[in-house]
Design an enzyme around this catalytic site. Structure first.
Site, PDB file in Angstrom:
ATOM      1  N   HIS A 188     -19.453 -12.610  44.720  1.00 11.80           N
ATOM      2  CA  HIS A 188     -18.653 -11.701  44.334  1.00 11.80           C
ATOM      3  C   HIS A 188     -16.892 -11.335  43.656  1.00 11.80           C
ATOM      4  CE1 HIS A 188     -22.537 -10.091  45.037  1.00 11.80           C
ATOM      5  NE2 HIS A 188     -22.399  -9.099  43.520  1.00 11.80           N
ATOM      6  N   GLU A 431     -33.704  -9.029  39.415  1.00 14.82           N
ATOM      7  CA  GLU A 431     -32.877 -10.056  40.194  1.00 14.82           C
ATOM      8  C   GLU A 431     -34.022 -10.924  41.889  1.00 14.82           C
ATOM      9  OE1 GLU A 431     -29.278  -9.078  40.975  1.00 14.82           O
ATOM     10  OE2 GLU A 431     -29.967  -6.591  41.540  1.00 14.82           O
ATOM     11  N   ASP A 455     -28.734 -13.304  41.737  1.00 14.46           N
ATOM     12  CA  ASP A 455     -29.524 -13.214  43.518  1.00 14.46           C
ATOM     13  C   ASP A 455     -31.048 -13.964  42.523  1.00 14.46           C
ATOM     14  OD1 ASP A 455     -28.077 -11.456  45.025  1.00 14.46           O
ATOM     15  OD2 ASP A 455     -28.342 -10.385  43.210  1.00 14.46           O
ATOM     16  N   CYS A 502     -27.584 -10.894  32.507  1.00 19.99           N
ATOM     17  CA  CYS A 502     -26.289 -11.095  32.889  1.00 19.99           C
ATOM     18  C   CYS A 502     -25.863 -11.956  34.620  1.00 19.99           C
ATOM     19  CB  CYS A 502     -26.319  -9.678  32.993  1.00 19.99           C
ATOM     20  SG  CYS A 502     -27.244  -8.827  34.644  1.00 19.99           S
TER      21      CYS A 502
HETATM   22  C1  PEP Z   1     -26.887 -11.213  39.752  1.00 21.56           C
HETATM   23  O1  PEP Z   1     -27.278 -11.472  41.132  1.00 21.56           O
HETATM   24  O2  PEP Z   1     -27.599 -12.479  39.092  1.00 21.56           O
HETATM   25  C2  PEP Z   1     -25.872 -10.196  39.183  1.00 21.56           C
HETATM   26  C3  PEP Z   1     -25.367 -10.165  38.125  1.00 21.56           C
HETATM   27  O3  PEP Z   1     -25.757  -9.207  40.382  1.00 21.56           O
HETATM   28  P1  PEP Z   1     -24.968  -9.594  41.401  1.00 21.56           P
HETATM   29  O4  PEP Z   1     -24.091 -10.787  41.008  1.00 21.56           O
HETATM   30  O5  PEP Z   1     -23.811  -8.711  41.318  1.00 21.56           O
HETATM   31  O6  PEP Z   1     -25.412  -9.271  42.338  1.00 21.56           O
HETATM   32 MG    MG Z   2     -27.345  -9.234  41.954  1.00 21.41          MG
END
Ligand code: PEP
Ligand code: MG
Length: 544
Positions: A188, A431, A455, A502
């Site tokens: 992240h 996810e 994920d 996303c």
């Molecule tokens: C993902 O898992 O692709 C997502 C967009 O959520 P995060 O990266 O915040 O876990």
């Molecule tokens: Mg995620």
């Protein structure tokens, strides 16, 4: 000149002076003392210093986040003065003849455990505060300065590692780039760097901190992942040239502002942006995104020392909705857990945090926090096109529980005469492989899907996204991942809802054509990737 090889994030280059963040952690030994009076005085002096330091921080915080946001430092001051905490330390110095550092450390262990065993969520979260004030005490007693201030000049921040919480707290205006010894591409922290549009280099290796010092000149190359310390003239001129080329490419991309995201054969899709804070709206607008496809609301929680109130959350969501002037805004509910940890949640340590109490699971176990967020979101829904999205879904049962909680919140608001938009759409993140596989059933319950590939890849390929040693097994183009994405989009359409992506894969332009062929309706990427993606879409011809 020394070159460190790491991994580049955000395709840009930064050149400038570095500022090193050294986080010091001191092992506290049980040291026996002889002079109890002297040790007690050391403790009392340190206490005065800590109290005045906290007051200074509180005053600064008031200027940045207001009285309410700074209240935590008032609480810390009260905790420092707490009679039980003080008695425990003073008695230990007197009875066991141990150093003040060790007595404070023991008090920290005892009281933090006590708080974390409490049922009440508020008291539980005080556990992290005890640890924090005690660490401050220990720093003063041992002469460690752990407060880092970034100079006025823009700098390249260098650190061993930065957590998402630490990254979000950095003042974007003062940062050219950041470079870390550790860190993976899918973490992240890396995603945040992208959304802040800051070139970064991660994973340059453990030794690098010992070779650099504040004020050294360096280059951070987000393209190649190189961090170049004290570059020679030739390297500087190479990078000056590269920066020029980069600017030229930017000019071409900027000319795409206002243009459609339409393929040569006429297929249109939406290109949205991912953000982690309200300040990034500027970048969303500058890059002409059609809307916000993912607002990671947990970052509101990560940049603070205590839970944001309903009112505080409401004002952020309202601001985002208003600033997007009617454009779609998809706000994801709290996805705390795994690498996104806020100490004040007082969560127990887990063996496998990625498979643990994160996202919606945590929200179910802390309904007070979840409902506060839902209330704030619904209240903000009258100020724009807010859509609510839920993370980490694995079953229909979870979706049913979410829907019933949302209904409960709407009823409460109605009863209180508070306005909200009844048509606020609810969607889920796909996810986990489980969610993708049962997407036909899930699609019957919600209004949209957004595929979280970060994920989805980690869980499908059993590759911890934080663990660099398994990065080579993490084939983002793996057939299984693409199959799950395809199934999800098919099932969404079969049930009359839209599906977007996303996760970071949405920005991988080598897959844009594949996603378009699968029929994806929306791609949501970091603001700085919006125009690059638009360019790719406009060059694609699906009829060939
Ligand atoms: C993902 O898992 O692709 C997502 C967009 O959520 P995060 O990266 O915040 O876990
Ligand atoms: Mg995620």
């Amino acid at each position: 000149m020394t070159i460190f090889e790491g991994k580049g994030i955000c395709e840009a280059v930064a050149m400038g002076k570095i500022s090193v963040i050294r986080k010091q952690k001191k092992e506290i030994e049980r040291k026996i003392i002889t002079d109890i009076k002297k040790e007690t005085e050391r403790f009392e002096n340190a206490k005065d210093e800590v109290l005045s330091e906290l007051e200074m921080i509180r005053e600064k915080a008031v200027g940045k986040v207001g009285e309410e946001g700074a209240a935590i430092f008032e609480i810390h001051k009260m905790m420092i003065d707490d009679e039980d905490y003080n008695d425990f330390i003073l008695n230990m110095i007197k009875d066991e003849k141990v150093s003040a550092e060790y007595a404070v450390f023991s008090a920290s262990e005892k009281f933090s455990e006590l708080f974390s065993s409490m049922e009440n969520g508020y008291m539980k979260s005080r556990s992290a505060d005890i640890k924090e004030i005690s660490q401050r005490f220990i720093n003063h007693l041992s002469g460690i300065d752990d407060n880092y201030e970034i100079s006025e000049e823009k700098v390249i921040i260098c650190a061993d590692d930065l957590s998402p919480g630490e990254t979000i707290l950095l003042d974007k205006e003062k940062i050219l780039s950041f470079v870390t010894a550790k860190g993976s591409l899918n973490s992240h922290t890396a995603i945040l760097a992208k959304s802040m549009n800051i070139p970064a280099v991660v994973n340059v290796g453990d030794g690098f901190l010992s070779l650099i010092k504040d004020g050294d000149f360096a280059i951070a190359d987000g393209f190649s992942g190189k961090f170049i310390l004290n570059p020679d003239e030739e390297t500087i001129s190479y990078y000056n040239k590269k920066s020029e080329e980069y600017k030229e490419r930017e000019t071409i991309l900027l000319s795409l502002k206002g243009k459609e995201n339409k393929t040569i054969d006429g297929r249109k899709i939406k290109v949205f942006a991912n953000i982690g804070d309200e300040e990034s709206i500027t970048a969303v607008k500058e890059n002409d995104a059609d809307g916000i496809g993912l607002f990671r609301s947990e970052f509101i929680f990560l940049r603070r020392d205590d839970f944001p109130t309903e009112e505080e959350q409401f004002s952020v969501y309202k601001k985002v909705a208003e600033e997007m002037s009617g454009g779609k805004v998809i706000i994801r509910t709290l996805d705390i857990g795994a690498d996104k940890q806020a100490d004040y949640f007082g969560l127990p340590e887990e063996e496998n945090p990625a498979l643990g109490l994160r996202g919606i699971r945590l929200c179910f176990s802390r309904k007070d926090i979840f409902k506060t967020q839902l209330r704030a979101l619904y209240r903000a829904s009258v100020y724009g096109d807010i859509n609510i999205m839920f993370p980490m879904i694995t079953s229909e049962k979870e979706v049913d529980e979410i829907l019933s909680l949302c209904k409960e919140v709407r009823k409460e608001l109605e009863k209180e005469g508070i306005l909200f938009d009844e048509k606020t759409e609810l969607g889920i993140m796909i996810e986990t492989p489980a969610a993708a596989i049962i997407s036909d059933d899930l699609a019957k319950k919600v209004s949209f899907f957004s595929i979280g590939t970060n994920d989805l890849i980690q869980y499908t390929l059993a590759c911890d996204r934080q663990n660099l040693s398994v990065e080579k097994f993490c084939d983002t183009h793996h057939k299984a991942v693409l199959k799950l994405i395809e199934t999800t989009i098919e099932n969404a359409h079969k049930n009359g809802i839209w599906a977007g992506i996303c996760g970071e894969l949405a920005a991988d332009i080598s897959l844009t054509e594949t996603f378009l062929e699968m029929g994806v309706d929306e791609l949501s990427v970091s603001p700085s990737y919006v125009l690059k993606l638009r360019q790719k879409i406009r060059e694609t011809d699906l009829s060939k």
